[in-house]
Design a protein around this motif. Structure first.
Motif, mmCIF file in Angstrom:
data_model
loop_
_atom_site.group_PDB
_atom_site.id
_atom_site.type_symbol
_atom_site.label_atom_id
_atom_site.label_comp_id
_atom_site.label_asym_id
_atom_site.label_seq_id
_atom_site.Cartn_x
_atom_site.Cartn_y
_atom_site.Cartn_z
ATOM 1 N N VAL A 122 0.839 -1.199 0.000
ATOM 2 C CA VAL A 122 0.000 0.000 0.000
ATOM 3 C C VAL A 122 0.872 1.246 0.000
ATOM 4 N N LEU A 123 1.870 1.281 0.871
ATOM 5 C CA LEU A 123 2.712 2.470 1.002
ATOM 6 C C LEU A 123 3.518 2.738 -0.263
ATOM 7 N N GLN A 124 3.983 1.694 -0.916
ATOM 8 C CA GLN A 124 4.827 1.861 -2.098
ATOM 9 C C GLN A 124 4.082 2.406 -3.310
ATOM 10 N N THR A 125 2.761 2.478 -3.245
ATOM 11 C CA THR A 125 2.028 3.101 -4.349
ATOM 12 C C THR A 125 2.277 4.601 -4.412
ATOM 13 N N ASN A 126 2.692 5.195 -3.268
ATOM 14 C CA ASN A 126 2.910 6.650 -3.180
ATOM 15 C C ASN A 126 1.676 7.429 -3.612
ATOM 16 N N ASP A 127 0.520 6.866 -3.390
ATOM 17 C CA ASP A 127 -0.718 7.503 -3.817
ATOM 18 C C ASP A 127 -1.037 8.701 -2.927
ATOM 19 N N VAL A 128 -1.733 9.673 -3.502
ATOM 20 C CA VAL A 128 -2.089 10.882 -2.762
ATOM 21 C C VAL A 128 -2.981 10.567 -1.568
ATOM 22 N N ALA A 129 -3.718 9.465 -1.623
ATOM 23 C CA ALA A 129 -4.599 9.098 -0.507
ATOM 24 C C ALA A 129 -3.813 8.781 0.756
ATOM 25 N N LEU A 130 -2.517 8.527 0.634
ATOM 26 C CA LEU A 130 -1.692 8.164 1.783
ATOM 27 C C LEU A 130 -1.168 9.367 2.547
ATOM 28 N N ARG A 131 -1.563 10.566 2.148
ATOM 29 C CA ARG A 131 -1.071 11.757 2.850
ATOM 30 C C ARG A 131 -1.494 11.757 4.326
ATOM 31 N N VAL A 132 -2.555 11.039 4.666
ATOM 32 C CA VAL A 132 -2.982 10.988 6.067
ATOM 33 C C VAL A 132 -2.078 10.105 6.909
ATOM 34 N N ASN A 133 -1.195 9.346 6.256
ATOM 35 C CA ASN A 133 -0.253 8.493 6.976
ATOM 36 C C ASN A 133 1.079 9.219 7.124
ATOM 37 N N PRO A 199 -14.204 6.827 -2.711
ATOM 38 C CA PRO A 199 -13.156 5.829 -2.503
ATOM 39 C C PRO A 199 -11.871 6.195 -3.235
ATOM 40 N N PRO A 200 -10.719 5.657 -2.793
ATOM 41 C CA PRO A 200 -9.415 6.007 -3.385
ATOM 42 C C PRO A 200 -9.143 5.173 -4.636
ATOM 43 N N LEU A 201 -9.760 5.526 -5.746
ATOM 44 C CA LEU A 201 -9.724 4.688 -6.942
ATOM 45 C C LEU A 201 -8.318 4.486 -7.482
ATOM 46 N N SER A 202 -7.486 5.526 -7.478
ATOM 47 C CA SER A 202 -6.135 5.369 -8.007
ATOM 48 C C SER A 202 -5.304 4.443 -7.122
ATOM 49 N N LEU A 203 -5.482 4.530 -5.822
ATOM 50 C CA LEU A 203 -4.788 3.632 -4.906
ATOM 51 C C LEU A 203 -5.221 2.188 -5.148
ATOM 52 N N LEU A 204 -6.514 1.971 -5.274
ATOM 53 C CA LEU A 204 -7.033 0.621 -5.483
ATOM 54 C C LEU A 204 -6.570 0.046 -6.824
ATOM 55 N N LYS A 205 -6.511 0.885 -7.844
ATOM 56 C CA LYS A 205 -6.045 0.426 -9.153
ATOM 57 C C LYS A 205 -4.596 -0.025 -9.082
ATOM 58 N N ALA A 206 -3.775 0.733 -8.361
ATOM 59 C CA ALA A 206 -2.356 0.379 -8.223
ATOM 60 C C ALA A 206 -2.173 -0.946 -7.497
ATOM 61 N N LEU A 207 -3.147 -1.319 -6.682
ATOM 62 C CA LEU A 207 -3.068 -2.557 -5.912
ATOM 63 C C LEU A 207 -3.842 -3.704 -6.552
ATOM 64 N N LEU A 209 -7.005 -3.825 -6.827
ATOM 65 C CA LEU A 209 -8.057 -4.045 -5.829
ATOM 66 C C LEU A 209 -9.329 -3.266 -6.188
ATOM 67 N N GLU A 210 -9.454 -2.880 -7.466
ATOM 68 C CA GLU A 210 -10.614 -2.061 -7.836
ATOM 69 C C GLU A 210 -11.941 -2.752 -7.548
ATOM 70 N N ASP A 211 -11.951 -4.096 -7.576
ATOM 71 C CA ASP A 211 -13.225 -4.793 -7.401
ATOM 72 C C ASP A 211 -13.753 -4.711 -5.971
ATOM 73 N N VAL A 212 -12.955 -4.196 -5.033
ATOM 74 C CA VAL A 212 -13.470 -4.028 -3.681
ATOM 75 C C VAL A 212 -14.574 -2.979 -3.642
ATOM 76 N N VAL A 213 -14.538 -2.039 -4.586
ATOM 77 C CA VAL A 213 -15.549 -0.972 -4.624
ATOM 78 C C VAL A 213 -16.944 -1.570 -4.803
ATOM 79 N N GLU A 214 -17.050 -2.664 -5.553
ATOM 80 C CA GLU A 214 -18.344 -3.312 -5.760
ATOM 81 C C GLU A 214 -18.870 -3.942 -4.475
ATOM 82 N N LYS A 215 -17.977 -4.250 -3.549
ATOM 83 C CA LYS A 215 -18.351 -4.909 -2.310
ATOM 84 C C LYS A 215 -18.577 -3.912 -1.175
ATOM 85 N N TRP A 216 -17.838 -2.802 -1.196
ATOM 86 C CA TRP A 216 -18.025 -1.764 -0.193
ATOM 87 C C TRP A 216 -19.413 -1.138 -0.326
#
Length: 518
Positions: A122-133, A199-207, A209-216
């Motif tokens: 997750v951290l190695q994606t360097n996604d903007v959603a990780l700014r809270v970490n 949801p953090p779509l770019s983060l999920l795409k990098a992982l 994990l986009e299909d989690v959005v259908e379940k959330w």
């Protein structure tokens, strides 16, 4: 259930779903407690670092505790129940099939199975959603939603394929009560990496994990908004009249909802939630503050307009409890507090580091360990006890200074809940060390009261959550800091800060030696 009359026109139900049990508290519109009850549930630990619970056990415990609480109400008061709100542990991840039945046991918030492998992904994606970490520097906790979802997908593909609904304890209970699959923006913002309800779509795409959005849940609403009404089935399960119309208000993560129950909703205020660990939740007037050593700022993290910065100490009250256990059952906290009150500031040159289970912030070092430095034959059990109280207070001050320096946040008042409030000595030490007044409220069950406040707002007993909290939270007293003592603590605080760097190499060497021996 009593059949007597009552002048209470509205009863509000606040429910706190904790780690070991669920608590139900019934209050008036003024926040006065009418009844309370709790019911436990079990946790299983299949492997080291794993922790699981059965989702159905939460609902069964809720129904049991609810019925027990109602036994203390009059019939008129039961008929006056108008709204219910639930908070729960955060990141207790639930998987449900298309029939809304659990596919597997819940991954409890403390479950660490995703560990380094998935959190680093997750951290190695360097996604903007990780700014809270910590401003993007990390780490990402294995407790959080995305690493747990990633673990399930990669390690239990059968579970993943069967899962139609993936959410939290919070979402599961609201689903059982209302039939609605709706998330809390509090949970999604502070632990799912969502931003303003998205949801953090770019983060999920990098992982992948986009299909989690259908379940959330497709929708997330703020605490205090209406999820729906209790269904006929829920009314039956809770032992309520079938013709009752009772609103279910959205809650969120237990500690954050505790902020509502402490009336910590304005910029500059901070909630200090104490127990086995300490949690520091500060309200800021901007959602842009973030930095190394600080979690957040979570934009609209509690509710719209209430942005939150977060810090935490992993082991605080647990260290105090550990020390008392070492002394034996014949030594009470009252005796230790009395003895420690006679010890001077700085404990005659003794400094403790409270990292017995690592450090959460600002170092975010899970491998850091505790230390007691400066021992001489002069020191007594009271010196060591007081040094632990001072160490926890020093750790809180370091977190507040990190929030100030890295996130631009400076609290003007701290509202305290939990174990520390039972020790006048520890309260005064904390106030003196941090140099900020400590406020205590009359209701000690802040999460449950917070839920009652959200329930009151949902049915418009008050024009806003803030107005409801203002009316329903009563201040007990304020502990003012002794600024002369604050100055006297300064050299000992600096020694505490230096202790971390001084012991890092020693702890690493010991760890390497132990690993080689095994």
């Amino acid at each position: 259930m009593s059949s007597g009359s009552s002048a209470v026109d509205v009863v509000l139900v606040g429910v706190d779903g904790g780690t070991e049990s669920i608590r139900v508290m019934c209050t008036t519109r003024q926040g006065h407690v009418l009844a309370a009850a709790s019911a436990p549930y079990a946790t299983s630990y299949p492997y080291p670092g794993w922790a699981e619970q059965q989702p159905d056990s939460w609902y069964s415990a809720l129904c049991l505790a609810f019925k027990q609480a109602m036994q203390a109400l009059t019939l008129d008061q039961v008929n006056a129940i108008k709204a219910i709100c639930i908070d729960t542990t955060c990141c207790s991840v639930v998987t449900l099939d298309a029939s809304q039945e659990p596919v597997r046991p819940c991954l409890l918030w403390m479950d660490m199975r995703s560990g380094v492998e998935h959190t680093e992904k997750v951290l190695q994606t360097n996604d903007v959603a990780l700014r809270v970490n910590s401003g993007g520097s990390g780490p990402v906790s294995a407790e959080w939603m995305v690493p747990k979802a990633l673990w399930i997908k990669e390690n239990e593909p059968s579970t993943w394929s069967q899962t139609a609904y993936l959410g939290e304890y919070q979402d599961f209970i609201n689903l059982k009560l209302t039939g609605k699959w709706i998330a809390s923006t509090n949970n999604t913002t502070v632990r799912w990496h969502w931003t303003r309800g998205n949801p953090p779509l770019s983060l999920l795409k990098a992982l992948n994990l986009e299909d989690v959005v259908e379940k959330w849940p497709a929708e997330a609403i703020a605490p205090g908004e209406v999820v729906g009404n209790l269904t006929k089935g829920a009314l039956h399960d809770l032992g309520l009249p079938q013709d009752a119309e009772i609103v279910v208000a959205q809650g969120g993560a237990d500690a954050f909802i505790g902020m509502v129950g402490l009336n910590v909703l304005r910029p500059g205020e901070l909630a200090l939630i104490t127990g086995s660990s300490h949690l520091h939740l500060g309200v800021t007037d901007s959602g842009t503050s973030s930095g190394e050593g600080v979690f957040g700022a979570y934009e609209d993290g509690l509710m719209p307009g209430v942005h939150v910065v977060e810090g935490g100490q992993t082991s605080t009250g647990s260290v105090v409890a550990w020390y008392r256990r070492l002394l034996g059952d014949g030594v009470s906290y009252d005796v230790l507090n009395e003895e420690a009150a006679a010890i001077p500031i700085g404990c005659d040159g003794l400094v403790c580091q409270e990292h017995f289970q690592g450090n959460r912030t600002p170092h975010t070092d899970a491998l850091s360990r505790g230390a007691i430095v400066g021992l001489t034959l002069k020191h007594t059990r009271a010196h060591i006890y007081r040094s632990i109280l001072e160490a926890v207070s020093f750790g809180t001050r370091l977190i507040l200074e990190t929030m100030r320096d890295k996130a631009g946040y400076r609290p003007t008042v701290i509202v305290v809940a939990g174990g520390v409030t039972r020790s006048p000595l520890w309260l005064q030490i904390t106030a003196d060390v941090v140099g900020v007044p400590l406020r205590l409220t009359k209701c000690t069950d802040a999460p449950s009261l917070g839920c009652a406040i959200l329930a009151a707002s949902a049915i418009r007993l008050y024009p806003s959550v803030t107005a409801a909290a203002e009316s329903m939270v009563a201040v007990d007293r304020t502990i003012e800091p002794n600024m002369e003592a604050h100055r006297a603590y300064e050299p000992f605080y600096r020694a505490y800060v230096d202790t971390y760097q001084a012991t890092r190499g020693v702890v690493a060497a010991l760890r390497s030696t132990t690993a080689a021996q095994t």
